[in-house]
Design a protein around this motif. Structure first.
Motif, PDB file in Angstrom:
ATOM      1  N   VAL A   1      37.469  50.441  27.991  1.00  0.00           N
ATOM      2  CA  VAL A   1      37.029  51.023  29.253  1.00  0.00           C
ATOM      3  C   VAL A   1      38.159  50.879  30.264  1.00  0.00           C
ATOM      4  O   VAL A   1      38.628  49.765  30.525  1.00  0.00           O
ATOM      5  CB  VAL A   1      35.753  50.327  29.785  1.00  0.00           C
ATOM      6  CG1 VAL A   1      35.336  50.941  31.124  1.00  0.00           C
ATOM      7  CG2 VAL A   1      34.626  50.426  28.770  1.00  0.00           C
ATOM      8  N   ILE A   2      38.613  51.994  30.825  1.00  0.00           N
ATOM      9  CA  ILE A   2      39.677  51.978  31.831  1.00  0.00           C
ATOM     10  C   ILE A   2      39.059  52.376  33.168  1.00  0.00           C
ATOM     11  O   ILE A   2      38.374  53.410  33.264  1.00  0.00           O
ATOM     12  CB  ILE A   2      40.824  52.937  31.454  1.00  0.00           C
ATOM     13  CG1 ILE A   2      41.425  52.516  30.102  1.00  0.00           C
ATOM     14  CG2 ILE A   2      41.899  52.938  32.536  1.00  0.00           C
ATOM     15  CD1 ILE A   2      42.547  53.418  29.617  1.00  0.00           C
ATOM     16  N   TYR A   3      39.287  51.549  34.192  1.00  0.00           N
ATOM     17  CA  TYR A   3      38.659  51.774  35.500  1.00  0.00           C
ATOM     18  C   TYR A   3      39.566  51.216  36.599  1.00  0.00           C
ATOM     19  O   TYR A   3      40.575  50.556  36.315  1.00  0.00           O
ATOM     20  CB  TYR A   3      37.281  51.108  35.546  1.00  0.00           C
ATOM     21  CG  TYR A   3      37.333  49.593  35.556  1.00  0.00           C
ATOM     22  CD1 TYR A   3      37.123  48.871  36.733  1.00  0.00           C
ATOM     23  CD2 TYR A   3      37.609  48.876  34.385  1.00  0.00           C
ATOM     24  CE1 TYR A   3      37.176  47.486  36.737  1.00  0.00           C
ATOM     25  CE2 TYR A   3      37.660  47.494  34.389  1.00  0.00           C
ATOM     26  CZ  TYR A   3      37.444  46.799  35.555  1.00  0.00           C
ATOM     27  OH  TYR A   3      37.508  45.426  35.575  1.00  0.00           O
ATOM     28  N   ARG A   4      39.183  51.445  37.839  1.00  0.00           N
ATOM     29  CA  ARG A   4      39.926  50.932  38.988  1.00  0.00           C
ATOM     30  C   ARG A   4      38.987  50.134  39.884  1.00  0.00           C
ATOM     31  O   ARG A   4      37.881  50.574  40.196  1.00  0.00           O
ATOM     32  CB  ARG A   4      40.545  52.073  39.803  1.00  0.00           C
ATOM     33  CG  ARG A   4      41.671  52.807  39.087  1.00  0.00           C
ATOM     34  CD  ARG A   4      42.256  53.913  39.972  1.00  0.00           C
ATOM     35  NE  ARG A   4      42.814  53.381  41.215  1.00  0.00           N
ATOM     36  CZ  ARG A   4      44.007  52.811  41.331  1.00  0.00           C
ATOM     37  NH1 ARG A   4      44.781  52.671  40.248  1.00  0.00           N
ATOM     38  NH2 ARG A   4      44.439  52.373  42.488  1.00  0.00           N
ATOM     39  N   ALA A   5      39.440  48.936  40.296  1.00  0.00           N
ATOM     40  CA  ALA A   5      38.655  48.085  41.193  1.00  0.00           C
ATOM     41  C   ALA A   5      39.569  47.049  41.829  1.00  0.00           C
ATOM     42  O   ALA A   5      40.545  46.617  41.216  1.00  0.00           O
ATOM     43  CB  ALA A   5      37.515  47.409  40.442  1.00  0.00           C
ATOM     44  N   GLU A   6      39.246  46.648  43.046  1.00  0.00           N
ATOM     45  CA  GLU A   6      40.028  45.610  43.726  1.00  0.00           C
ATOM     46  C   GLU A   6      39.806  44.255  43.072  1.00  0.00           C
ATOM     47  O   GLU A   6      40.733  43.455  42.948  1.00  0.00           O
ATOM     48  CB  GLU A   6      39.651  45.546  45.207  1.00  0.00           C
ATOM     49  CG  GLU A   6      40.114  46.746  46.026  1.00  0.00           C
ATOM     50  CD  GLU A   6      39.818  46.550  47.499  1.00  0.00           C
ATOM     51  OE1 GLU A   6      39.397  45.428  47.881  1.00  0.00           O
ATOM     52  OE2 GLU A   6      39.992  47.511  48.262  1.00  0.00           O
ATOM     53  N   ASN A   7      38.579  43.985  42.659  1.00  0.00           N
ATOM     54  CA  ASN A   7      38.249  42.707  42.021  1.00  0.00           C
ATOM     55  C   ASN A   7      38.895  42.648  40.638  1.00  0.00           C
ATOM     56  O   ASN A   7      38.668  43.517  39.794  1.00  0.00           O
ATOM     57  CB  ASN A   7      36.734  42.568  41.900  1.00  0.00           C
ATOM     58  CG  ASN A   7      36.316  41.183  41.439  1.00  0.00           C
ATOM     59  OD1 ASN A   7      37.022  40.526  40.679  1.00  0.00           O
ATOM     60  ND2 ASN A   7      35.157  40.734  41.890  1.00  0.00           N
ATOM     61  N   ALA A   8      39.688  41.622  40.385  1.00  0.00           N
ATOM     62  CA  ALA A   8      40.409  41.511  39.111  1.00  0.00           C
ATOM     63  C   ALA A   8      39.486  41.289  37.934  1.00  0.00           C
ATOM     64  O   ALA A   8      39.867  41.550  36.789  1.00  0.00           O
ATOM     65  CB  ALA A   8      41.430  40.384  39.185  1.00  0.00           C
ATOM     66  N   GLY A   9      38.264  40.806  38.180  1.00  0.00           N
ATOM     67  CA  GLY A   9      37.338  40.534  37.086  1.00  0.00           C
ATOM     68  C   GLY A   9      36.915  39.082  37.072  1.00  0.00           C
ATOM     69  O   GLY A   9      37.416  38.262  37.851  1.00  0.00           O
ATOM     70  N   PRO A  10      35.998  38.722  36.189  1.00  0.00           N
ATOM     71  CA  PRO A  10      35.428  37.359  36.194  1.00  0.00           C
ATOM     72  C   PRO A  10      36.421  36.254  35.879  1.00  0.00           C
ATOM     73  O   PRO A  10      36.200  35.101  36.247  1.00  0.00           O
ATOM     74  CB  PRO A  10      34.333  37.434  35.127  1.00  0.00           C
ATOM     75  CG  PRO A  10      34.737  38.571  34.242  1.00  0.00           C
ATOM     76  CD  PRO A  10      35.396  39.560  35.140  1.00  0.00           C
ATOM     77  N   LEU A  11      37.529  36.572  35.210  1.00  0.00           N
ATOM     78  CA  LEU A  11      38.522  35.544  34.879  1.00  0.00           C
ATOM     79  C   LEU A  11      39.751  35.611  35.775  1.00  0.00           C
ATOM     80  O   LEU A  11      40.707  34.852  35.593  1.00  0.00           O
ATOM     81  CB  LEU A  11      38.944  35.665  33.406  1.00  0.00           C
ATOM     82  CG  LEU A  11      37.825  35.506  32.376  1.00  0.00           C
ATOM     83  CD1 LEU A  11      38.381  35.582  30.963  1.00  0.00           C
ATOM     84  CD2 LEU A  11      37.071  34.197  32.578  1.00  0.00           C
ATOM     85  N   GLY A  12      39.748  36.522  36.736  1.00  0.00           N
ATOM     86  CA  GLY A  12      40.867  36.622  37.662  1.00  0.00           C
ATOM     87  C   GLY A  12      42.096  37.274  37.053  1.00  0.00           C
ATOM     88  O   GLY A  12      42.052  37.837  35.959  1.00  0.00           O
ATOM     89  N   LYS A  13      43.197  37.171  37.773  1.00  0.00           N
ATOM     90  CA  LYS A  13      44.465  37.771  37.366  1.00  0.00           C
ATOM     91  C   LYS A  13      45.469  36.689  37.010  1.00  0.00           C
ATOM     92  O   LYS A  13      45.827  35.856  37.855  1.00  0.00           O
ATOM     93  CB  LYS A  13      45.022  38.655  38.491  1.00  0.00           C
ATOM     94  CG  LYS A  13      46.325  39.370  38.145  1.00  0.00           C
ATOM     95  CD  LYS A  13      46.754  40.284  39.293  1.00  0.00           C
ATOM     96  CE  LYS A  13      48.040  41.036  38.948  1.00  0.00           C
ATOM     97  NZ  LYS A  13      48.428  41.989  40.030  1.00  0.00           N
TER      98      LYS A  13
END
Length: 333
Positions: free
Chosen positions: A290-302
């Motif tokens: 799944v390819i998407y765009r969001a400011e939040n890096a996700g549950p594990l961060g960057k």
């Protein structure tokens, strides 16, 4: 008379030197100061984290002039040696074959190699205690794992065992790929890994849903080559950073590597070797992407990137390039 005296002295000295050469006279040895043993400090123990139902990862601070470290476990009131780890920059190791539910106490001792002699340093007599227990909990729709002290375990791939069903979510705005494992009927709710990536510049990487296709150990790219390339769709692939020569692991473009975490590619998803190799090895054809765009890096961060000097023309996470780091004494080798 003075001339004869000097001649006799010269002859005497010559005879002494000749006799010494053939063992007739033993000349006094020049005293040599013995090398003083290196005093190594006790490594400061930092943390112990459960990595599976039978292993714990122990970390400590580096000790100057140490060539390696010995890890001990407290048993029956005594410190028992468990394993050695080599490398001057090594500051962690995984202790396995432990029993789930038990509480352990660890300590670490630095050592210095001097020929055939190993000089051992001091160690923390109290050690660091850790219980091999963990539990799971759902937070914001994600399933996380926590140790007995309530600390979230970031890499849970070993905790959930072999799981052949994953979903890869590529956040092209935050430049992060997060891997999710399937949680039964709940879907892909277990975040297990986060990879730093470089997607396409100027939003060249299209958002949407695809699945993994062909895989290539080495693949031709735009005027360069990539390792462990995995096709997502059409001309869009996961692949390593760029190399100038096909089939090599020490011709990497360092400038481009140091841009990881920013959108700079032609549309493909660039990753460190360890990351893309994990996808190559563990995600079979058909794995959803799944390819998407969001400011939040996700549950594990960057994840963060350690940038490289210009001479470091290989990826330090590349398992086939370990010898280069060993030769240069970098990255824990």
């Amino acid at each position: 008379m003075r001339k004869k005296g000097w001649n006799r002295l010269g002859v005497f000295l010559a005879v002494c030197l000749l006799a010494a050469a053939i063992g007739g006279i033993v000349l006094p040895a020049v005293p040599v100061q013995a090398a003083q043993p290196v005093k190594l400090a006790a490594p400061k123990l930092k943390d112990a984290v459960c990595t599976s139902s039978s292993s714990i990862r122990l970390t400590w601070r580096r000790v100057n002039r140490a060539d390696g470290y010995a890890v001990y476990i407290r048993q029956a009131g005594q410190w028992k040696w468990r394993k050695n780890v080599s490398g001057r920059n090594t500051t962690q190791c995984v202790i396995d074959k432990l029993t789930y539910g038990k509480t352990y106490r660890f300590t670490v001792r630095a050592f210095d190699e001097r020929g055939k002699t190993r000089v051992k340093g001091d160690y923390d007599k109290k050690g660091l205690k850790k219980s091999l227990k963990f539990k799971s909990k759902y937070v914001d729709g994600y399933k996380f794992f926590y140790d007995e002290e309530g600390n979230r375990i970031e890499d849970v791939s070993d905790l959930i065992g072999e799981n052949l069903s994953y979903e890869l979510r590529v956040n092209t705005q935050a430049c992060v790929v997060t891997v999710y494992a399937k949680d039964g009927d709940n879907g892909y709710t277990i975040p297990i890994k986060a990879f730093l990536c470089s997607p396409g510049a100027n939003m060249a990487t299209e958002s949407g849903k695809w699945s993994i296709g062909q895989k290539y150990r080495f693949h031709t790219l735009f005027g360069a080559y990539g390792q462990w390339s995995v096709r997502i769709h059409d001309g869009i692939l996961f692949h390593s950073e760029l190399y100038s020569s096909y089939g090599t692991n020490n011709t990497m473009n360092v400038t481009e590597y140091n841009k990881l975490g920013t959108a700079v590619s032609h549309g493909c998803i660039r990753l460190q070797c360890s990351s893309v190799k994990w996808i190559y090895d563990n995600c079979p054809t058909g794995t959803p992407v799944v390819i998407y765009r969001a400011e939040n890096a996700g549950p594990l961060g960057k994840p963060e990137l350690e940038k490289l000097p210009a001479w470091h023309t290989w990826d330090p996470t590349d398992p086939t390039a370990v010898d280069y780091c060993r030769q240069h004494g970098c990255h824990g080798q």
